[in-house]
Write a protein that holds these residues in place. Structure first.
Motif, PDB file in Angstrom:
ATOM      1  N   SER A 115     -14.962   3.229  -7.539  1.00 27.32           N
ATOM      2  CA  SER A 115     -14.075   4.354  -7.871  1.00 27.32           C
ATOM      3  C   SER A 115     -12.776   3.845  -8.475  1.00 27.32           C
ATOM      4  CB  SER A 115     -13.784   5.191  -6.630  1.00 27.32           C
ATOM      5  OG  SER A 115     -14.961   5.757  -6.115  1.00 27.32           O
ATOM      6  N   LEU A 116     -12.276   2.727  -7.927  1.00 27.21           N
ATOM      7  CA  LEU A 116     -11.045   2.149  -8.467  1.00 27.21           C
ATOM      8  C   LEU A 116     -11.249   1.686  -9.908  1.00 27.21           C
ATOM      9  CD1 LEU A 116      -9.701   0.036  -5.462  1.00 27.21           C
ATOM     10  CD2 LEU A 116      -8.667   2.090  -6.439  1.00 27.21           C
ATOM     11  N   VAL A 117     -12.405   1.075 -10.182  1.00 22.85           N
ATOM     12  CA  VAL A 117     -12.684   0.618 -11.550  1.00 22.85           C
ATOM     13  C   VAL A 117     -12.740   1.806 -12.500  1.00 22.85           C
ATOM     14  CG1 VAL A 117     -14.405  -0.460 -13.040  1.00 22.85           C
ATOM     15  CG2 VAL A 117     -13.850  -1.488 -10.832  1.00 22.85           C
ATOM     16  N   THR A 118     -13.381   2.895 -12.058  1.00 18.73           N
ATOM     17  CA  THR A 118     -13.463   4.094 -12.892  1.00 18.73           C
ATOM     18  C   THR A 118     -12.079   4.667 -13.146  1.00 18.73           C
ATOM     19  OG1 THR A 118     -15.659   4.605 -12.034  1.00 18.73           O
ATOM     20  CG2 THR A 118     -14.442   6.401 -13.076  1.00 18.73           C
ATOM     21  N   ASP A 119     -11.269   4.716 -12.089  1.00 17.71           N
ATOM     22  CA  ASP A 119      -9.912   5.238 -12.252  1.00 17.71           C
ATOM     23  C   ASP A 119      -9.054   4.316 -13.109  1.00 17.71           C
ATOM     24  OD1 ASP A 119     -10.467   7.467 -10.762  1.00 17.71           O
ATOM     25  OD2 ASP A 119      -9.663   6.677  -8.892  1.00 17.71           O
ATOM     26  N   GLU A 154      -6.750  14.333  -6.380  1.00 12.84           N
ATOM     27  CA  GLU A 154      -5.374  14.466  -5.910  1.00 12.84           C
ATOM     28  C   GLU A 154      -5.204  14.030  -4.458  1.00 12.84           C
ATOM     29  OE1 GLU A 154      -4.145  18.437  -6.647  1.00 12.84           O
ATOM     30  OE2 GLU A 154      -4.282  18.268  -8.835  1.00 12.84           O
ATOM     31  N   GLY A 155      -6.269  14.057  -3.680  1.00 17.39           N
ATOM     32  CA  GLY A 155      -6.147  13.675  -2.277  1.00 17.39           C
ATOM     33  C   GLY A 155      -6.408  12.211  -2.017  1.00 17.39           C
ATOM     34  N   LEU A 156      -6.791  11.439  -3.072  1.00 16.27           N
ATOM     35  CA  LEU A 156      -7.153  10.045  -2.883  1.00 16.27           C
ATOM     36  C   LEU A 156      -5.967   9.215  -2.413  1.00 16.27           C
ATOM     37  CD1 LEU A 156      -9.366   7.930  -3.091  1.00 16.27           C
ATOM     38  CD2 LEU A 156      -8.776   7.608  -5.505  1.00 16.27           C
ATOM     39  N   MET A 157      -4.768   9.470  -2.935  1.00 13.78           N
ATOM     40  CA  MET A 157      -3.592   8.714  -2.525  1.00 13.78           C
ATOM     41  C   MET A 157      -3.291   8.935  -1.050  1.00 13.78           C
ATOM     42  SD  MET A 157      -1.191   6.567  -3.268  1.00 13.78           S
ATOM     43  CE  MET A 157      -0.976   6.505  -5.047  1.00 13.78           C
ATOM     44  N   ASP A 158      -3.383  10.180  -0.616  1.00 16.05           N
ATOM     45  CA  ASP A 158      -3.118  10.463   0.803  1.00 16.05           C
ATOM     46  C   ASP A 158      -4.100   9.726   1.690  1.00 16.05           C
ATOM     47  OD1 ASP A 158      -1.021  12.118   0.100  1.00 16.05           O
ATOM     48  OD2 ASP A 158      -2.263  13.935   0.081  1.00 16.05           O
ATOM     49  N   ARG A 159      -5.372   9.709   1.312  1.00 20.30           N
ATOM     50  CA  ARG A 159      -6.377   9.031   2.124  1.00 20.30           C
ATOM     51  C   ARG A 159      -6.144   7.522   2.124  1.00 20.30           C
ATOM     52  NH1 ARG A 159      -9.700  12.573  -0.789  1.00 20.30           N
ATOM     53  NH2 ARG A 159     -10.787  10.868  -1.869  1.00 20.30           N
ATOM     54  N   TYR A 160      -5.728   6.990   0.964  1.00 13.67           N
ATOM     55  CA  TYR A 160      -5.457   5.555   0.891  1.00 13.67           C
ATOM     56  C   TYR A 160      -4.269   5.180   1.766  1.00 13.67           C
ATOM     57  CZ  TYR A 160      -3.741   1.111  -0.941  1.00 13.67           C
ATOM     58  OH  TYR A 160      -3.268  -0.169  -1.050  1.00 13.67           O
ATOM     59  N   ILE A 198      -3.453  -0.999  -6.654  1.00 13.42           N
ATOM     60  CA  ILE A 198      -4.296   0.122  -6.243  1.00 13.42           C
ATOM     61  C   ILE A 198      -3.532   1.434  -6.323  1.00 13.42           C
ATOM     62  CG2 ILE A 198      -5.521   1.139  -4.280  1.00 13.42           C
ATOM     63  CD1 ILE A 198      -6.339  -1.678  -3.458  1.00 13.42           C
ATOM     64  N   GLU A 199      -2.287   1.435  -5.865  1.00 12.68           N
ATOM     65  CA  GLU A 199      -1.495   2.667  -5.910  1.00 12.68           C
ATOM     66  C   GLU A 199      -1.249   3.109  -7.349  1.00 12.68           C
ATOM     67  OE1 GLU A 199       2.056   2.472  -3.590  1.00 12.68           O
ATOM     68  OE2 GLU A 199       1.021   1.666  -1.830  1.00 12.68           O
ATOM     69  N   ALA A 200      -0.991   2.143  -8.228  1.00 14.70           N
ATOM     70  CA  ALA A 200      -0.767   2.496  -9.638  1.00 14.70           C
ATOM     71  C   ALA A 200      -2.017   3.100 -10.247  1.00 14.70           C
ATOM     72  CB  ALA A 200      -0.338   1.263 -10.424  1.00 14.70           C
ATOM     73  N   VAL A 201      -3.193   2.572  -9.884  1.00 15.82           N
ATOM     74  CA  VAL A 201      -4.442   3.112 -10.402  1.00 15.82           C
ATOM     75  C   VAL A 201      -4.713   4.495  -9.824  1.00 15.82           C
ATOM     76  CG1 VAL A 201      -6.942   2.798 -10.422  1.00 15.82           C
ATOM     77  CG2 VAL A 201      -5.450   0.848 -10.862  1.00 15.82           C
ATOM     78  N   ILE A 202      -4.506   4.637  -8.515  1.00 20.90           N
ATOM     79  CA  ILE A 202      -4.803   5.913  -7.862  1.00 20.90           C
ATOM     80  C   ILE A 202      -3.915   7.034  -8.388  1.00 20.90           C
ATOM     81  CG2 ILE A 202      -4.670   7.129  -5.644  1.00 20.90           C
ATOM     82  CD1 ILE A 202      -5.701   4.636  -4.298  1.00 20.90           C
ATOM     83  N   GLU A 203      -2.674   6.693  -8.775  1.00 24.81           N
ATOM     84  CA  GLU A 203      -1.768   7.723  -9.300  1.00 24.81           C
ATOM     85  C   GLU A 203      -2.336   8.399 -10.538  1.00 24.81           C
ATOM     86  OE1 GLU A 203       2.055   6.097  -9.993  1.00 24.81           O
ATOM     87  OE2 GLU A 203       2.538   5.840  -7.883  1.00 24.81           O
ATOM     88  N   SER A 218      -1.246   5.322 -20.034  1.00 29.57           N
ATOM     89  CA  SER A 218      -0.151   5.418 -19.062  1.00 29.57           C
ATOM     90  C   SER A 218      -0.147   4.278 -18.067  1.00 29.57           C
ATOM     91  CB  SER A 218      -0.254   6.749 -18.310  1.00 29.57           C
ATOM     92  OG  SER A 218      -1.521   6.865 -17.668  1.00 29.57           O
ATOM     93  N   PHE A 219      -1.138   3.401 -18.116  1.00 26.69           N
ATOM     94  CA  PHE A 219      -1.245   2.296 -17.167  1.00 26.69           C
ATOM     95  C   PHE A 219      -1.626   1.047 -17.934  1.00 26.69           C
ATOM     96  CE2 PHE A 219      -4.100  -0.289 -14.477  1.00 26.69           C
ATOM     97  CZ  PHE A 219      -3.193  -0.666 -13.493  1.00 26.69           C
ATOM     98  N   HIS A 220      -0.945  -0.077 -17.638  1.00 26.19           N
ATOM     99  CA  HIS A 220      -1.108  -1.279 -18.452  1.00 26.19           C
ATOM    100  C   HIS A 220      -1.327  -2.497 -17.555  1.00 26.19           C
ATOM    101  CE1 HIS A 220       0.446   1.434 -21.472  1.00 26.19           C
ATOM    102  NE2 HIS A 220       1.545   1.579 -20.771  1.00 26.19           N
TER     103      HIS A 220
END
Length: 701
Positions: free
Chosen positions: A236-240, A220-226, A210-215, A249-251
């Protein structure tokens, strides 16, 4: 984890229905995924393709299919594909989306086919075997993908192998490819556990995903809220996740057991919901045939037609077959298109592909799967198809509207560095050889065909021994031209070792007009690269003015033929000092002959030095092999100029090496560095050959 979502792009547009005799037809680029399978030889790519086709209902393990293709048909077609080491296209439909799978070869000798697959696709499945792990060939393939910014997921196969280690391979991949390689699934007891759907177990692994996806999120505030404990909406995670994959950049990592089918549905779910559509992939640069900048293009089925031939094959029954990726517009049967091939404009004339522009009529469109060619009534922007009988079209050519011809910049082609001299096996093969070579050049832009005017040899420049074997086999089996490999000749030069004088006398009387010409010359060596100088110092009209150019012409002709070992003479000054003529019997040809004889006599009066070509070579290897490479270069009479670091624990060694010593360096370097080394070569100059080697060439003459 299932990445299906009500908001996923796979549910927004569906391909047209497919029947038993037609291929799945996409009407909207949004409902297309073009995916190339990348991985080293033996990683299980072809088996994975078959498993995905079975999962999608295209093939059946029992042998029946929805369109007449059987598993054995597919296996045989794939075996032929592997022998021809080219791209193989396998389309399927999943969750309303057409997925074009492109199986690319994993051998280093066929990196050109891999790059063609990267060009045709919008994302990649990077396949790693659970029992093999990440070796240097795998790293090299990853770099190929990274250089073109290819979005990719990692697929771990061969989970049923006795030495399979899924967790270990994932860790190796993270160490080799970076921390953005993150498992999307865990493997437990032969079943997959999806980390986005796992709310209670595996918190550490789920949190890392989840953190890798949110990055990669635009919020920009999604990581702080998580991190503050706020639950993140799964859609939202699927979209991200899709956005992160599309950026390259993500694999995400997915384990798949191709034999049991475990993981195939989840992998197709990821392709549909997480891989970019053609709408999100940047188009190649567009030019006009004259070289001007072309219009800005987009993946629009209603836009101007721009398509590219990514593979060409020659079928003994059908003729030339072109595999085509459509980037803009819509391709239809019986359409007249403009074929533009401007390979030399981008890569140089020496690659052996002449520029060409002509209009051709497109015949039937089809989508190949195994032994079956399934007709298509149209192919929209973003899709891939096959076209038969485009007579002049070559791999890398552009198809466009005949009223608005355009050219796409071809993908980067590797430089072939292994020369193979060939000759026709028998007289009957000579007639077929020229046409066979022409067709091979159209199929394979990584092959350079040289007709050397100095050595009078046909030289095939290949990427390696396997590539050379395939080329020779294709000549015989596809084009009926059997050839033999012969010793490669290197074009040398001759020059004078010192000052010498020569007397040329050509006098013949045979009734009627005779032949009479006498000339005296002095020959002096010049510094390297000076070329040829001819000086006239005749006084008193000993040689009439009209015959002085004749002497020079005769000298030049003899220089071209050589004076010691049959190689051209260079870097000399020839001075005409005296001569004699006859008022009736002297002629242009007589003085040409006298000039030739004078040069030969001068050569006999002094030493002749043989000059050999020297190449500037740059070898890229891991740091720990620099010493090995330098030692090897010294054994090849090379002069090491130095080395420098280029990052990633790799260095470049600069050297000058005689061409005679590196005719097989492409093979030898790969062997000595276990496939980790690469090199480039460019001609530098000619230099004197050691006497012990020069004597062998003079003796042969």
């Amino acid at each position: 984890m299932s990445v299906r979502s009500s908001g996923s792009r796979g549910s927004q547009a569906r391909p047209g229905a497919s029947g038993a005799d037609t291929a799945p037809v996409a009407r909207d680029p949004q409902a297309i995924r073009n995916v190339v399978l990348v991985g080293p030889a033996g990683s299980g790519k072809t088996t994975l393709v078959e498993a995905l086709l079975v999962s999608a209902g295209v093939l059946s393990r029992a042998g029946t299919t929805v369109d007449g293709t059987t598993v054995s048909d597919f296996d045989e077609a794939e075996k032929r594909q592997q022998r021809s080491v080219g791209l193989a296209l396998a389309p399927l439909e999943h969750d309303g989306v057409k997925v074009n799978l492109l199986d690319a070869p994993g051998y280093a000798d066929f990196v050109g086919e891999l790059r063609a697959g990267l060009r045709a696709a919008d994302a990649a499945m990077f396949v790693v075997a659970a029992n093999e792990g990440v070796d240097e060939p795998t790293r090299s393939l990853w770099r190929e993908c990274a250089e073109v910014g290819m979005p990719r997921a990692v697929v771990v196969t061969k989970l049923d192998h006795a030495r399979a280690d899924y967790a270990g391979v994932v860790e190796q991949a993270r160490e080799a490819f970076g921390e953005k390689v993150v498992p999307a699934y865990l493997l437990e007891g032969g079943r997959l556990v999806g980390l986005l759907s796992d709310d209670h177990e595996h918190d550490a692994q789920r949190g890392a995903l989840i953190e890798a996806v949110i990055e990669e999120s635009e919020d920009e505030g999604l990581m702080d809220r998580y991190l503050a404990g706020e639950e993140v909406d799964r859609d939202s995670l699927v979209t991200d996740l899709e956005r992160a994959v599309a950026r390259g950049s993500f694999h995400p990592v997915v384990p798949v057991d191709a034999l049991s089918g475990v993981g195939t549905t989840e992998l197709l779910d990821l392709v549909v919901a997480g891989f970019p559509s053609p709408l999100e992939h940047p188009l190649p640069e567009v030019f006009t045939p004259a070289g001007g900048k072309g219009p800005v293009m987009s993946c629009d089925p209603d836009g101007p037609l721009v398509a590219e031939i990514v593979k060409t094959t020659t079928d003994p029954y059908v003729g030339r077959v072109s595999l085509v990726r459509v980037f803009s517009g819509t391709l239809r049967p019986d359409q007249t298109v403009h074929v533009s091939g401007h390979f030399s404009s981008f890569f140089g004339e020496e690659r052996g592909h002449e520029d060409h522009d002509e209009d051709e009529r497109v015949g039937a469109l089809s989508v190949p799967l195994g032994a079956t060619q399934r007709p298509a009534d149209q192919v929209v922007a973003g899709d891939i198809c096959a076209i038969a009988k485009l007579t002049r079209a070559e791999t890398g050519d552009t198809l466009s509207d005949k009223d608005c011809p355009l050219v796409l910049r071809p993908w980067s082609m590797p430089e072939p560095l292994l020369p193979l001299a060939i000759e026709a096996h028998a007289k009957a093969d000579e007639d077929k050889l020229g046409q066979g070579l022409q067709r091979l050049a159209a199929e394979d832009p990584t092959l350079r065909i040289e007709h050397n005017p100095e050595t009078h040899q046909i030289v095939l420049w290949c990427l390696g021994e396997a590539h050379a074997d395939v080329v020779v086999d294709r000549l015989a089996t596809r084009h009926g031209a059997a050839v033999d490999q012969v010793e490669l000749k290197v074009a040398l030069r001759e020059t004078f070792g010192g000052r010498a004088e020569g007397h040329g006398r050509h006098v013949k009387q045979s009734g009627g007009h005779g032949q009479y010409a006498v000339c005296d010359v002095t020959v002096e060596p010049l510094p390297e690269g000076s070329g040829f100088e001819f000086v006239d110092k005749v006084v008193g009209g000993a040689v009439p003015r009209q015959f002085i150019p004749s002497v020079e012409k005769g000298v030049l002709a003899q220089m071209e033929r050589g004076v010691a070992a049959g190689f051209p003479v260079v870097d000399v000054r020839v001075t005409l000092t005296d001569g004699k003529a006859h008022s009736v019997d002297s002629s242009d040809m007589a003085f040409q002959t006298a000039g030739s004889l004078a040069l030969r006599e001068a050569a006999a009066a002094t030493s002749i030095t043989l000059l050999e070509p020297v190449d500037q070579v740059e070898i890229t290897v891991p740091d720990e092999l620099v010493g090995t490479v330098m030692s090897d270069l010294s054994s090849r009479r090379g002069h090491v100029l130095g080395s420098e670091s280029v990052g990633e624990e790799r260095s470049v060694v600069h050297a000058e090496v005689p061409q005679l010593e590196i005719t097989r360096y492409a093979v030898d370097l790969r062997s000595s560095t276990h496939g980790t080394g690469s090199f480039t070569r460019t001609f530098a100059r000619y230099q004197p050959m050691p006497d012990n080697l020069a004597r062998k060439f003079k003796t042969q003459d």
